[in-house]
Design a protein around this motif. Structure first.
Motif, short mmCIF file in Angstrom:
data_model
loop_
_atom_site.label_atom_id
_atom_site.label_comp_id
_atom_site.label_asym_id
_atom_site.label_seq_id
_atom_site.Cartn_x
_atom_site.Cartn_y
_atom_site.Cartn_z
N GLN A 292 16.50 6.48 2.19
CA GLN A 292 17.35 5.99 1.10
C GLN A 292 16.52 5.30 0.01
N ARG A 293 15.53 4.53 0.42
CA ARG A 293 14.65 3.90 -0.56
C ARG A 293 13.78 4.93 -1.28
N GLN A 294 13.38 5.97 -0.55
CA GLN A 294 12.62 7.05 -1.17
C GLN A 294 13.45 7.74 -2.26
N LYS A 295 14.72 7.95 -1.97
CA LYS A 295 15.61 8.54 -2.98
C LYS A 295 15.65 7.66 -4.23
N LEU A 296 15.89 6.38 -4.03
CA LEU A 296 16.00 5.47 -5.16
C LEU A 296 14.73 5.47 -6.00
N GLU A 297 13.59 5.53 -5.32
CA GLU A 297 12.32 5.53 -6.04
C GLU A 297 12.10 6.85 -6.78
N LYS A 298 12.35 7.97 -6.10
CA LYS A 298 12.05 9.26 -6.69
C LYS A 298 12.98 9.59 -7.86
N ILE A 299 14.23 9.14 -7.80
CA ILE A 299 15.15 9.42 -8.91
C ILE A 299 15.05 8.35 -10.00
N GLY A 300 14.15 7.39 -9.81
CA GLY A 300 13.80 6.47 -10.88
C GLY A 300 14.70 5.30 -11.12
N ILE A 301 15.43 4.85 -10.09
CA ILE A 301 16.37 3.75 -10.33
C ILE A 301 16.16 2.55 -9.41
N ILE A 302 15.14 2.56 -8.56
CA ILE A 302 15.01 1.50 -7.57
C ILE A 302 14.82 0.12 -8.22
N ASP A 303 14.21 0.06 -9.38
CA ASP A 303 13.92 -1.23 -10.02
C ASP A 303 15.16 -1.89 -10.61
N TYR A 304 16.27 -1.19 -10.67
CA TYR A 304 17.50 -1.80 -11.18
C TYR A 304 18.13 -2.74 -10.16
N PHE A 305 17.73 -2.66 -8.89
CA PHE A 305 18.48 -3.32 -7.83
C PHE A 305 17.70 -4.48 -7.21
N GLN A 306 18.38 -5.63 -7.13
CA GLN A 306 17.78 -6.82 -6.53
C GLN A 306 17.94 -6.84 -5.02
N VAL A 307 19.00 -6.20 -4.52
CA VAL A 307 19.29 -6.20 -3.09
C VAL A 307 19.59 -4.76 -2.66
N ILE A 308 18.91 -4.31 -1.60
CA ILE A 308 19.15 -2.97 -1.06
C ILE A 308 19.37 -3.10 0.44
N VAL A 309 20.53 -2.65 0.90
CA VAL A 309 20.87 -2.71 2.32
C VAL A 309 21.26 -1.31 2.78
N THR A 310 20.59 -0.83 3.83
CA THR A 310 20.95 0.47 4.41
C THR A 310 21.41 0.28 5.84
N ALA A 311 22.16 1.26 6.33
CA ALA A 311 22.59 1.20 7.73
C ALA A 311 21.38 1.16 8.65
N ALA B 281 24.28 3.89 -17.60
CA ALA B 281 25.17 2.82 -17.16
C ALA B 281 24.39 1.68 -16.52
N LEU B 282 23.44 1.99 -15.66
CA LEU B 282 22.64 0.94 -15.03
C LEU B 282 21.84 0.15 -16.06
N THR B 283 21.32 0.85 -17.05
CA THR B 283 20.58 0.17 -18.12
C THR B 283 21.49 -0.77 -18.88
N ALA B 284 22.70 -0.32 -19.18
CA ALA B 284 23.64 -1.15 -19.93
C ALA B 284 24.12 -2.35 -19.12
N LEU B 285 24.05 -2.26 -17.79
CA LEU B 285 24.49 -3.35 -16.92
C LEU B 285 23.34 -4.31 -16.59
#
Length: 234
Positions: free
Chosen positions: A129-148, A109-113
């Motif tokens: 949270q950023r470690q999760k995004l990186e390890k599961i291989g999707i961090i590069d899909y996102f231009q903006v990342i905001v965590t609590a 879905a992220l690829t198609a978007l």
């Protein structure tokens, strides 16, 4: 712009947690009076209590790790020092990280978007949270990342959604937010005029104007229908 929640929306948190807690139980608490399933329920209950304290600013992220392990062992009559609690939590954390993965429908879905700007708005510690995004291989899909953890404000406070929109230089009314939790994701984002899309993976018996059951439905909506009442997501 399309923003996403992370845990239980893109990242299969509960599956990783369940496997890790069972590994931890086998390695560290075999003499507990509880069976593995009851121990898992206790872990979730205690974990939520102390993680909520972190989100309210009552504990640091590291302190909530220590206190949750200390409470779990205390209930079995075992007192742990901070150092020993940290050591035990690290055993759990190692097991947890080994089981990190996306839901199967996420990467397609992220690829198609790819023609859309994508972002993340998530509770939790910034580094993890950023470690999760990186390890599961999707961090590069996102231009903006905001965590609590970035700003000291957590969902359902609407300020975290407002902050993310400002950071993205987007009007909230022009943004979508996809999340699995009605109370902490959908209701608060809609208070600032974002368009909430409830990802109802578990087919809960609730109604919302914009509801999907999987990421393929979201993918088809944005690719094939854009903004149209036919999809029910306008």
């Amino acid at each position: 712009m399309i923003f996403f929640d992370l845990d239980e929306t893109l990242f299969d948190f509960k599956a990783a947690e369940y496997l890790a807690v069972n590994d931890f139980f086998t390695q560290c608490v075999e003499q507990s009076k509880l069976n593995a399933d009851d121990f898992y329920q206790l872990w979730c209950e205690v974990g939520k209590t102390h993680f909520d304290r972190f989100l309210r600013g009552e504990l640091t992220f590291e302190q909530q790790k220590i206190e949750r392990v200390q409470e779990i062992f205390h209930r079995s009559g075992v007192q742990l020092s901070d150092v020993h609690a940290q050591e035990y939590f690290q055993i759990y954390l190692n097991c947890f990280e080994e089981n990190w993965k996306t839901f199967d429908d996420v990467i397609p879905a992220l690829t198609a978007l790819g023609n859309h700007r994508l972002g993340i708005i998530t509770n939790g510690d910034s580094a993890q949270q950023r470690q999760k995004l990186e390890k599961i291989g999707i961090i590069d899909y996102f231009q903006v990342i905001v965590t609590a953890g970035d700003i000291g404000i957590s969902k359902p406070n609407t300020e975290i959604f407002e902050y993310a929109c400002r950071l993205a230089e987007e009007n909230p009314a022009d943004c979508y937010y996809v999340g699995d939790n009605m109370d902490s994701d959908i209701i608060p984002c809609e208070k600032i005029k974002m368009r909430g899309i409830w990802l109802n993976r578990k087919n809960k018996n609730k109604n919302h104007t914009r509801t999907i059951n999987n990421m393929e439905e979201l993918q088809n909506y944005f690719i094939n229908e854009s903004v149209t009442s036919k999809s029910g997501l306008v």
